[in-house]
Design an enzyme around this catalytic site. Structure first.
Site, mmCIF file in Angstrom:
data_model
loop_
_atom_site.group_PDB
_atom_site.id
_atom_site.type_symbol
_atom_site.label_atom_id
_atom_site.label_comp_id
_atom_site.label_asym_id
_atom_site.label_seq_id
_atom_site.Cartn_x
_atom_site.Cartn_y
_atom_site.Cartn_z
ATOM 1 N N ASP A 135 0.803 -1.144 -0.466
ATOM 2 C CA ASP A 135 0.045 -0.128 0.144
ATOM 3 C C ASP A 135 0.997 1.491 -0.035
ATOM 4 O OD1 ASP A 135 -1.847 1.947 0.365
ATOM 5 O OD2 ASP A 135 -2.648 0.983 1.868
ATOM 6 N N GLU A 169 -3.173 10.774 0.289
ATOM 7 C CA GLU A 169 -3.990 9.705 0.507
ATOM 8 C C GLU A 169 -4.186 9.281 2.043
ATOM 9 O OE1 GLU A 169 -6.202 6.219 0.120
ATOM 10 O OE2 GLU A 169 -4.569 6.079 0.602
ATOM 11 N N GLU A 170 -3.048 9.088 2.609
ATOM 12 C CA GLU A 170 -3.424 7.695 3.523
ATOM 13 C C GLU A 170 -3.876 9.095 4.867
ATOM 14 O OE1 GLU A 170 -3.322 5.297 4.229
ATOM 15 O OE2 GLU A 170 -2.052 4.092 2.747
HETATM 16 ZN ZN LIG Z 1 -3.173 3.069 -0.298
#
Ligand SMILES: [Zn+2]
Ligand SMILES: *[C@@H]1O[C@H](CO)[C@@H](O)[C@H](O)[C@H]1NC(C)=O
Ligand SMILES: *[C@@H]1O[C@H](CO)[C@@H](O)[C@H](O)[C@H]1NC(C)=O
Ligand SMILES: *[C@@H]1O[C@H](CO)[C@@H](O)[C@H](O)[C@H]1NC(C)=O
Ligand SMILES: *[C@@H]1O[C@H](CO)[C@@H](O)[C@H](O)[C@H]1NC(C)=O
Ligand SMILES: *[C@@H]1O[C@H](CO)[C@@H](O)[C@H](O)[C@H]1NC(C)=O
Ligand SMILES: *[C@@H]1O[C@H](CO)[C@@H](O)[C@H](O)[C@H]1NC(C)=O
Ligand SMILES: *[C@@H]1O[C@H](CO)[C@@H](O)[C@H](O)[C@H]1NC(C)=O
Length: 401
Positions: A135, A169-170
């Site tokens: 990720d 994004e996180e």
């Molecule tokens: Zn991600």
């Protein structure tokens, strides 16, 4: 990606070659096996470089610089977009395209930030461990490699695709939100997140809630003189846990996580203040509807709470209309196989998809499992990366067809 009709020996063959170090390959001719092998080696080396540069949200500068250099060396035109504050001045989104064609039909995107803490890259046999291996640097590396291969095969040209790698994004998606200012639109956007090589047909929505209780401090020997904020909070949380939340066939149950509780000062003091932070994963309806249900449940306790809602979004449907039977030409030229289609999956995590406005088609796909992402055992298999390149190529070709 499931290669239903691929004979086992072909899979083993592809695996075996994937593991040959580049130095061991005789450099002659245009034999497809060499092509395959050297492209796997450069895929793994790109993935390794990306993972080895720590890029916890807020600190994406280093990995961004690396990517800019890498993409420029591959002859992409690279644009950057500043995202951030004075303290984070050099965080940048990266947009890469072919020639001068900034407006493209398809966008391929993922994020370059990772969650803390950092775990270094480590190769364990066929597995690759480390923060971001899944990720989402697995997606970033395989997306780039897929585009490189399509270019080498003359299957795309300027104006077809652009790559967008975003920060943040996180942690709220400030990167993708900023990308709306690029002034671009696309027919289709392919988002990269771990989907176990399946095509996601949707993901749950999300909402945050902070619940605060305010009581009255007193000596614990004389509770009648105070009012315990902790007890108020407990009754509120109990009511929320015992409320029927919306559900749907597609997404299952809306779930509620009481992620953090704070309250009181000492064992012998009736606590004056208490609070809890909650995250809900929404399976049906809009956040505002859910907020009403929660407020109703809290009301049944007879206590007054100060609740603040961080409205996220309801469930996000994603396109999964890639036809079942596509002819997959293996780059090894051993066989031409029928690829019986992507398996589909519904995921419970949030993505940048709702942050990018526009009426483009949306696809969500990538190597590795969300079940290990964000954990201290984040890892994937080398073969997942190799297969993701094939999957992205299929998706890109489908989106351009
Ligand atoms: Zn991600
Ligand atoms: C940098 O930005 C991120 C995301 O906006 C934020 O969470 C982080 O705290 C910032 N870091 C600093 C040092 O300001
Ligand atoms: C980039 O372009 C230059 C000049 O046209 C060319 O020599 C080089 O081979 C290209 N590099 C790649 C990776 O395509
Ligand atoms: C959804 O909630 C119902 C009722 O609480 C429960 O019986 C069911 O097992 C849950 N479904 C899933 C998929 O967790
Ligand atoms: C509960 O709702 C009723 C009706 O809207 C309202 O009169 C009452 O004040 C509420 N109680 C609390 C504790 O919020
Ligand atoms: C609710 O909590 C927020 C955040 O602490 C605060 O700003 C607000 O004043 C509180 N509202 C009430 C009615 O206490
Ligand atoms: C795909 O092809 C196989 C074999 O050719 C066939 O059995 C299957 O029904 C096809 N699936 C779809 C979704 O068309
Ligand atoms: C990696 O591949 C092995 C062998 O196929 C499998 O048992 C394992 O579950 C895979 N690991 C991951 C993280 O997918």
């Amino acid at each position: 990606m499931k290669l239903h009709t691929l004979p086992l020996h072909a899979l083993l063959f592809s695996q075996a070659f994937a593991l040959v170090p580049p130095a061991a390959i005789p450099q002659h001719g245009q034999h497809p096996v060499h092509e395959r092998t050297s492209s796997t080696a450069s895929l793994l080396s790109l993935h390794k470089d990306l993972v080895e540069i720590e890029s916890i949200t807020g600190n994406e500068n280093g990995v961004g610089k690396y990517l800019i250099q890498y993409l420029e060396a591959q002859n992409f035109t690279v644009e950057t977009q500043d995202v951030g504050s004075a303290t984070n001045a050099s965080r940048q989104n990266i947009l890469a395209y072919l020639g001068s064609k900034r407006e493209t039909r398809v966008l391929i995107s993922s994020h370059i930030d990772v969650v803390p803490p950092y775990w270094p890259y480590e190769r364990r046999g066929d597995e690759i461990w480390g923060r971001g291996t899944v990720d989402a640097k697995g997606s970033v590396a395989t997306q780039i490699t897929a585009v490189e291969e399509l270019l080498a095969e003359d299957k795309i040209c300027p104006g077809d695709i652009a790559l967008l790698f975003v920060v943040g994004e996180e942690k709220g998606g400030d990167g993708m939100i900023k990308a709306n200012d690029l002034g671009l639109k696309w027919e289709a956007v392919i988002f990269g997140e771990p989907t176990e090589l399946k095509l996601a047909s949707g993901h749950k929505g999300i909402m945050g809630v902070t619940l605060r209780a305010h009581g009255k401090a007193a000596h614990s020997g004389y509770p009648e003189l105070g009012k315990s904020a902790n007890e108020m909070l407990i009754s509120g949380l109990y009511a929320l846990l015992h409320t029927d939340l919306p559900w749907s066939e597609k997404y299952g149950n809306t779930t509620l996580n009481i992620g953090r509780i704070e309250g009181g000062v000492a064992a012998n003091v009736i606590p004056e203040d208490a609070s809890a932070s909650l995250a809900l994963r929404i399976a049906d309806g809009e956040p505002t509807d859910l907020a009403e249900i929660l407020l109703k449940a809290l009301n049944t306790t007879g206590e007054v709470f100060n609740s603040t809602f961080q409205y996220g979004y309801g469930p996000i449907d994603i396109d999964a209309d890639v036809p079942g039977n596509i002819t997959l030409e293996m780059s090894m030229d051993i066989v031409t196989n029928t690829f019986s289609g992507f398996e589909t999956i519904v995921v419970n995590y949030g993505t940048d998809i709702p942050n990018l406005k526009g009426d483009h088609k949306k696809y969500l796909y990538g190597p590795g499992s969300i079940l290990v992402a964000h954990s201290d055992h984040e890892h994937l298999n080398v073969s997942d990366l190799v297969d993701a390149v094939k999957g992205y190529k299929l998706l890109i070709e489908h989106a351009l067809a």
